[in-house]
Scaffold this motif. Sequence first.
Motif, PDB file in Angstrom:
ATOM      1  N   SER A  17       0.829  -1.203   0.000  1.00 44.20           N
ATOM      2  CA  SER A  17       0.000   0.000   0.000  1.00 44.20           C
ATOM      3  C   SER A  17       0.860   1.248   0.000  1.00 44.20           C
ATOM      4  O   SER A  17       2.017   1.215   0.448  1.00 44.20           O
ATOM      5  N   LEU A  18       0.272   2.320  -0.473  1.00 37.33           N
ATOM      6  CA  LEU A  18       0.945   3.618  -0.496  1.00 37.33           C
ATOM      7  C   LEU A  18      -0.137   4.680  -0.441  1.00 37.33           C
ATOM      8  O   LEU A  18      -1.233   4.488  -0.996  1.00 37.33           O
ATOM      9  N   LYS A  19       0.155   5.793   0.217  1.00 34.12           N
ATOM     10  CA  LYS A  19      -0.801   6.893   0.288  1.00 34.12           C
ATOM     11  C   LYS A  19      -0.166   8.151  -0.268  1.00 34.12           C
ATOM     12  O   LYS A  19       0.861   8.610   0.237  1.00 34.12           O
ATOM     13  N   LEU A  20      -0.766   8.694  -1.303  1.00 37.07           N
ATOM     14  CA  LEU A  20      -0.298   9.929  -1.914  1.00 37.07           C
ATOM     15  C   LEU A  20      -1.064  11.113  -1.346  1.00 37.07           C
ATOM     16  O   LEU A  20      -2.244  10.987  -0.995  1.00 37.07           O
ATOM     17  N   SER A  21      -0.385  12.260  -1.293  1.00 35.89           N
ATOM     18  CA  SER A  21      -1.010  13.495  -0.829  1.00 35.89           C
ATOM     19  C   SER A  21      -0.870  14.569  -1.895  1.00 35.89           C
ATOM     20  O   SER A  21       0.127  14.607  -2.616  1.00 35.89           O
ATOM     21  N   CYS A  22      -1.854  15.437  -1.942  1.00 32.68           N
ATOM     22  CA  CYS A  22      -1.829  16.569  -2.861  1.00 32.68           C
ATOM     23  C   CYS A  22      -2.291  17.796  -2.087  1.00 32.68           C
ATOM     24  O   CYS A  22      -3.464  17.885  -1.713  1.00 32.68           O
ATOM     25  N   VAL A  23      -1.376  18.723  -1.862  1.00 33.51           N
ATOM     26  CA  VAL A  23      -1.724  19.968  -1.183  1.00 33.51           C
ATOM     27  C   VAL A  23      -2.122  20.994  -2.232  1.00 33.51           C
ATOM     28  O   VAL A  23      -1.354  21.275  -3.159  1.00 33.51           O
ATOM     29  N   VAL A  24      -3.319  21.542  -2.080  1.00 32.24           N
ATOM     30  CA  VAL A  24      -3.854  22.504  -3.030  1.00 32.24           C
ATOM     31  C   VAL A  24      -3.833  23.890  -2.413  1.00 32.24           C
ATOM     32  O   VAL A  24      -4.339  24.095  -1.311  1.00 32.24           O
ATOM     33  N   SER A  25      -3.250  24.855  -3.116  1.00 25.51           N
ATOM     34  CA  SER A  25      -3.232  26.232  -2.635  1.00 25.51           C
ATOM     35  C   SER A  25      -3.780  27.157  -3.715  1.00 25.51           C
ATOM     36  O   SER A  25      -3.771  26.825  -4.892  1.00 25.51           O
ATOM     37  N   GLY A  26      -4.251  28.317  -3.287  1.00 26.05           N
ATOM     38  CA  GLY A  26      -4.852  29.258  -4.216  1.00 26.05           C
ATOM     39  C   GLY A  26      -6.350  29.205  -4.082  1.00 26.05           C
ATOM     40  O   GLY A  26      -6.901  29.698  -3.112  1.00 26.05           O
ATOM     41  N   SER A  27      -7.010  28.614  -5.031  1.00 21.80           N
ATOM     42  CA  SER A  27      -8.465  28.489  -4.997  1.00 21.80           C
ATOM     43  C   SER A  27      -8.876  27.023  -4.976  1.00 21.80           C
ATOM     44  O   SER A  27      -8.133  26.168  -5.445  1.00 21.80           O
ATOM     45  N   THR A  28     -10.054  26.756  -4.461  1.00 26.51           N
ATOM     46  CA  THR A  28     -10.594  25.406  -4.492  1.00 26.51           C
ATOM     47  C   THR A  28     -11.581  25.316  -5.647  1.00 26.51           C
ATOM     48  O   THR A  28     -12.620  25.981  -5.637  1.00 26.51           O
ATOM     49  N   LEU A  29     -11.242  24.526  -6.622  1.00 27.81           N
ATOM     50  CA  LEU A  29     -12.124  24.338  -7.765  1.00 27.81           C
ATOM     51  C   LEU A  29     -13.101  23.193  -7.478  1.00 27.81           C
ATOM     52  O   LEU A  29     -12.995  22.515  -6.469  1.00 27.81           O
ATOM     53  N   ALA A  30     -14.020  22.980  -8.402  1.00 27.11           N
ATOM     54  CA  ALA A  30     -15.108  22.041  -8.139  1.00 27.11           C
ATOM     55  C   ALA A  30     -14.651  20.591  -7.980  1.00 27.11           C
ATOM     56  O   ALA A  30     -15.221  19.831  -7.217  1.00 27.11           O
ATOM     57  N   ARG A  31     -13.619  20.215  -8.735  1.00 25.25           N
ATOM     58  CA  ARG A  31     -13.186  18.814  -8.744  1.00 25.25           C
ATOM     59  C   ARG A  31     -11.677  18.741  -8.559  1.00 25.25           C
ATOM     60  O   ARG A  31     -10.935  19.579  -9.066  1.00 25.25           O
ATOM     61  N   THR A  32     -11.225  17.707  -7.862  1.00 22.41           N
ATOM     62  CA  THR A  32      -9.802  17.395  -7.766  1.00 22.41           C
ATOM     63  C   THR A  32      -9.627  15.939  -8.141  1.00 22.41           C
ATOM     64  O   THR A  32     -10.384  15.088  -7.670  1.00 22.41           O
ATOM     65  N   GLY A  33      -8.651  15.676  -8.984  1.00 23.18           N
ATOM     66  CA  GLY A  33      -8.486  14.310  -9.456  1.00 23.18           C
ATOM     67  C   GLY A  33      -7.044  13.851  -9.446  1.00 23.18           C
ATOM     68  O   GLY A  33      -6.114  14.652  -9.333  1.00 23.18           O
ATOM     69  N   TRP A  34      -6.901  12.542  -9.549  1.00 20.64           N
ATOM     70  CA  TRP A  34      -5.584  11.917  -9.719  1.00 20.64           C
ATOM     71  C   TRP A  34      -5.565  11.240 -11.083  1.00 20.64           C
ATOM     72  O   TRP A  34      -6.516  10.549 -11.467  1.00 20.64           O
ATOM     73  N   PHE A  35      -4.443  11.407 -11.760  1.00 22.61           N
ATOM     74  CA  PHE A  35      -4.209  10.785 -13.057  1.00 22.61           C
ATOM     75  C   PHE A  35      -2.838  10.127 -13.008  1.00 22.61           C
ATOM     76  O   PHE A  35      -2.030  10.434 -12.140  1.00 22.61           O
ATOM     77  N   ARG A  36      -2.570   9.252 -13.957  1.00 17.03           N
ATOM     78  CA  ARG A  36      -1.258   8.623 -13.973  1.00 17.03           C
ATOM     79  C   ARG A  36      -0.784   8.393 -15.399  1.00 17.03           C
ATOM     80  O   ARG A  36      -1.590   8.314 -16.329  1.00 17.03           O
ATOM     81  N   GLN A  37       0.531   8.294 -15.515  1.00 18.98           N
ATOM     82  CA  GLN A  37       1.141   8.030 -16.809  1.00 18.98           C
ATOM     83  C   GLN A  37       2.300   7.075 -16.591  1.00 18.98           C
ATOM     84  O   GLN A  37       3.233   7.380 -15.830  1.00 18.98           O
TER      85      GLN A  37
END
Length: 121
Positions: A17-37
């Motif tokens: 298992s692994l847990k990723l974090s995403c800190v968002v600064s500025g404005s909060t938009l309607a959706r936040t997502g994770w994508f991968r490549q």
Amino acid sequence: QVQLVESGGGLVQPGGSLKLSCVVSGSTLARTGWFRQAPGHQGKEREGVACIDNESGATFYGDSMKGRFTISRDSVNNTVYLQMDSLKPEDTAVYYCAAGYYCGIGGMDYWGEGTLVTVSS
């Protein structure tokens, strides 16, 4: 302007298992997502992993992630998490956090730099 900073990537064994974090600064938009490549697939479109509606809390997942990945949000700390369980070698990829007005790669307006997840024994 919205800024997103991912962290938590690394090397993990299959089944781990692994847990990723995403800190968002500025404005909060309607959706936040994770994508991968996946490595070596820069010419291909990024794959949608999970997405959260920041108002309702509704969550959405890519088919191969259902039951294994969980997206969640801490609105106090403006952080979005991706808990990844039962990891497989094919989950190896750079994982990107993104923010926009609807889920789907076309709906995302801001992107982080990505964090590498490697699943290998």
